[in-house]
Design a protein around this motif. Structure first.
Motif, PDB file in Angstrom:
ATOM      1  N   THR A  18      12.460   9.774  -0.886  1.00 22.45           N
ATOM      2  CA  THR A  18      12.852   8.444  -1.337  1.00 22.45           C
ATOM      3  C   THR A  18      11.934   7.396  -0.729  1.00 22.45           C
ATOM      4  O   THR A  18      11.872   7.242   0.488  1.00 22.45           O
ATOM      5  N   GLY A  19      11.218   6.687  -1.574  1.00 21.65           N
ATOM      6  CA  GLY A  19      10.346   5.608  -1.126  1.00 21.65           C
ATOM      7  C   GLY A  19      11.098   4.292  -1.102  1.00 21.65           C
ATOM      8  O   GLY A  19      12.036   4.084  -1.869  1.00 21.65           O
ATOM      9  N   ALA A  20      10.681   3.389  -0.213  1.00 21.53           N
ATOM     10  CA  ALA A  20      11.348   2.086  -0.097  1.00 21.53           C
ATOM     11  C   ALA A  20      10.322   1.007   0.234  1.00 21.53           C
ATOM     12  O   ALA A  20       9.250   1.285   0.770  1.00 21.53           O
ATOM     13  N   THR A  21      10.684  -0.215  -0.086  1.00 15.60           N
ATOM     14  CA  THR A  21       9.870  -1.386   0.260  1.00 15.60           C
ATOM     15  C   THR A  21      10.709  -2.328   1.110  1.00 15.60           C
ATOM     16  O   THR A  21      11.925  -2.188   1.186  1.00 15.60           O
ATOM     17  N   ASP A  22      10.047  -3.303   1.729  1.00 18.67           N
ATOM     18  CA  ASP A  22      10.795  -4.215   2.603  1.00 18.67           C
ATOM     19  C   ASP A  22      11.378  -5.422   1.868  1.00 18.67           C
ATOM     20  O   ASP A  22      12.105  -6.222   2.448  1.00 18.67           O
ATOM     21  N   GLY A  23      11.071  -5.587   0.586  1.00 20.00           N
ATOM     22  CA  GLY A  23      11.656  -6.669  -0.192  1.00 20.00           C
ATOM     23  C   GLY A  23      10.905  -7.981  -0.142  1.00 20.00           C
ATOM     24  O   GLY A  23      11.314  -8.953  -0.780  1.00 20.00           O
ATOM     25  N   THR A  24       9.811  -8.047   0.599  1.00 19.10           N
ATOM     26  CA  THR A  24       9.040  -9.287   0.663  1.00 19.10           C
ATOM     27  C   THR A  24       8.114  -9.377  -0.547  1.00 19.10           C
ATOM     28  O   THR A  24       7.779  -8.367  -1.167  1.00 19.10           O
ATOM     29  N   PRO A  25       7.653 -10.582  -0.885  1.00 24.66           N
ATOM     30  CA  PRO A  25       6.732 -10.732  -2.021  1.00 24.66           C
ATOM     31  C   PRO A  25       5.402 -10.012  -1.810  1.00 24.66           C
ATOM     32  O   PRO A  25       4.739  -9.647  -2.778  1.00 24.66           O
ATOM     33  N   ALA A  26       5.023  -9.773  -0.555  1.00 26.97           N
ATOM     34  CA  ALA A  26       3.752  -9.093  -0.292  1.00 26.97           C
ATOM     35  C   ALA A  26       3.854  -7.591  -0.466  1.00 26.97           C
ATOM     36  O   ALA A  26       2.834  -6.912  -0.655  1.00 26.97           O
ATOM     37  N   ASP A  27       5.073  -7.039  -0.407  1.00 28.69           N
ATOM     38  CA  ASP A  27       5.237  -5.589  -0.479  1.00 28.69           C
ATOM     39  C   ASP A  27       5.583  -5.161  -1.902  1.00 28.69           C
ATOM     40  O   ASP A  27       6.682  -4.674  -2.189  1.00 28.69           O
TER      41      ASP A  27
ATOM     42  N   GLU B 159       3.514  -3.456  -5.676  1.00 27.80           N
ATOM     43  CA  GLU B 159       2.329  -2.763  -6.179  1.00 27.80           C
ATOM     44  C   GLU B 159       1.367  -3.815  -6.706  1.00 27.80           C
ATOM     45  O   GLU B 159       1.768  -4.724  -7.443  1.00 27.80           O
ATOM     46  N   PRO B 160       0.071  -3.772  -6.312  1.00 26.54           N
ATOM     47  CA  PRO B 160      -0.856  -4.860  -6.631  1.00 26.54           C
ATOM     48  C   PRO B 160      -1.057  -5.135  -8.123  1.00 26.54           C
ATOM     49  O   PRO B 160      -1.190  -6.290  -8.517  1.00 26.54           O
ATOM     50  N   VAL B 161      -1.085  -4.103  -8.952  1.00 27.86           N
ATOM     51  CA  VAL B 161      -1.376  -4.316 -10.372  1.00 27.86           C
ATOM     52  C   VAL B 161      -0.136  -4.768 -11.133  1.00 27.86           C
ATOM     53  O   VAL B 161      -0.171  -5.755 -11.877  1.00 27.86           O
TER      54      VAL B 161
ATOM     55  N   ALA C  96       7.988  -3.823  -6.922  1.00 32.95           N
ATOM     56  CA  ALA C  96       8.376  -3.134  -5.693  1.00 32.95           C
ATOM     57  C   ALA C  96       8.824  -1.705  -5.993  1.00 32.95           C
ATOM     58  O   ALA C  96       8.576  -0.790  -5.212  1.00 32.95           O
ATOM     59  N   SER C  97       9.467  -1.494  -7.138  1.00 34.44           N
ATOM     60  CA  SER C  97       9.926  -0.154  -7.508  1.00 34.44           C
ATOM     61  C   SER C  97       8.762   0.804  -7.725  1.00 34.44           C
ATOM     62  O   SER C  97       8.818   1.959  -7.312  1.00 34.44           O
ATOM     63  N   VAL C  98       7.726   0.330  -8.364  1.00 34.96           N
ATOM     64  CA  VAL C  98       6.549   1.168  -8.596  1.00 34.96           C
ATOM     65  C   VAL C  98       5.883   1.522  -7.263  1.00 34.96           C
ATOM     66  O   VAL C  98       5.476   2.660  -7.042  1.00 34.96           O
ATOM     67  N   LEU C  99       5.801   0.552  -6.346  1.00 36.87           N
ATOM     68  CA  LEU C  99       5.216   0.822  -5.032  1.00 36.87           C
ATOM     69  C   LEU C  99       6.055   1.839  -4.254  1.00 36.87           C
ATOM     70  O   LEU C  99       5.513   2.746  -3.633  1.00 36.87           O
TER      71      LEU C  99
ATOM     72  N   SER D 144       0.826  -1.202   0.000  1.00 40.90           N
ATOM     73  CA  SER D 144       0.000   0.000   0.000  1.00 40.90           C
ATOM     74  C   SER D 144       0.864   1.257   0.000  1.00 40.90           C
ATOM     75  O   SER D 144       1.935   1.287   0.603  1.00 40.90           O
ATOM     76  N   SER D 145       0.359   2.287  -0.665  1.00 46.78           N
ATOM     77  CA  SER D 145       1.026   3.582  -0.648  1.00 46.78           C
ATOM     78  C   SER D 145       0.216   4.623   0.117  1.00 46.78           C
ATOM     79  O   SER D 145       0.530   5.801   0.076  1.00 46.78           O
ATOM     80  N   VAL D 146      -0.824   4.160   0.832  1.00 49.05           N
ATOM     81  CA  VAL D 146      -1.633   5.063   1.652  1.00 49.05           C
ATOM     82  C   VAL D 146      -0.806   5.492   2.860  1.00 49.05           C
ATOM     83  O   VAL D 146      -0.180   4.659   3.518  1.00 49.05           O
ATOM     84  N   LEU D 147      -0.807   6.793   3.141  1.00 51.74           N
ATOM     85  CA  LEU D 147      -0.016   7.290   4.271  1.00 51.74           C
ATOM     86  C   LEU D 147      -0.499   6.646   5.566  1.00 51.74           C
ATOM     87  O   LEU D 147      -1.692   6.655   5.859  1.00 51.74           O
TER      88      LEU D 147
END
Length: 172
Positions: free
Chosen positions: A105-114, A116-118, A122-125, A77-80
């Protein structure tokens, strides 16, 4: 030029000895500065160095580097996750100087669940998270949009958005 133009090196003193002496003097000077920095106030030391070199004009203090962050985004999710009020206040105070640029700078945790849904990216998210914070800053009027830069961190870590400031040029 002929070989006679260059003077002969005296045989009693090798040339490397002069270089070694220069290096030793630089090292002693460095240790003197370290000791002076421990015993004096940093500003007093800087002022003394300026006076020693004959600088009469006041040099501006360097711009402080600051960092703010918003953490604990929901996976995918990208919701604040919370109110951006504290980040907006930080950005407003950091951007009082018109030379300041803010990098988001946005970041993700690297898991398969984190991801972007569509797009399942992870980069797009990460970019969406940074864009959501940038939109909150711009809509609050904290920082003009042309002074914001969006980036994403490709190394797996935490679900965060980090804001850093940087120097963007001379005063207008």
């Amino acid at each position: 030029m002929t070989d006679d133009f260059f003077p002969e090196t005296p045989s009693a003193r090798p040339i490397w000895l002069v270089t070694l002496a220069d290096l030793a003097l630089l090292l002693v000077g460095f240790f003197v500065l370290i000791q002076a920095n421990q015993t004096l106030d940093g500003k007093a030391l800087a002022q003394g160095l300026r006076e020693g070199f004959g600088v009469t004009t006041r040099v501006a203090d360097p711009m402080p580097v600051a960092v703010a962050a918003m953490a604990d985004f929901a996976p995918g999710s990208s919701v604040l996750p919370s109110s951006p009020a504290s980040i907006i206040a930080w950005a407003r105070s950091a951007a009082t100087d018109p030379r300041v640029q803010i990098k988001i700078t946005g970041a993700t945790d690297g898991t398969p669940a984190d991801v972007e849904p569509v797009t399942r990216s992870a980069s797009v998210l990460a970019a969406d998270r940074a864009r959501a914070v940038a939109a909150a800053l711009a809509s609050a009027g904290a920082v003009p949009a042309d002074r914001l830069t969006i980036a994403n961190d490709s190394t797996p870590g935490r679900r965060t958005v980090t804001l850093t400031i940087g120097f963007g040029g001379e005063r207008p």
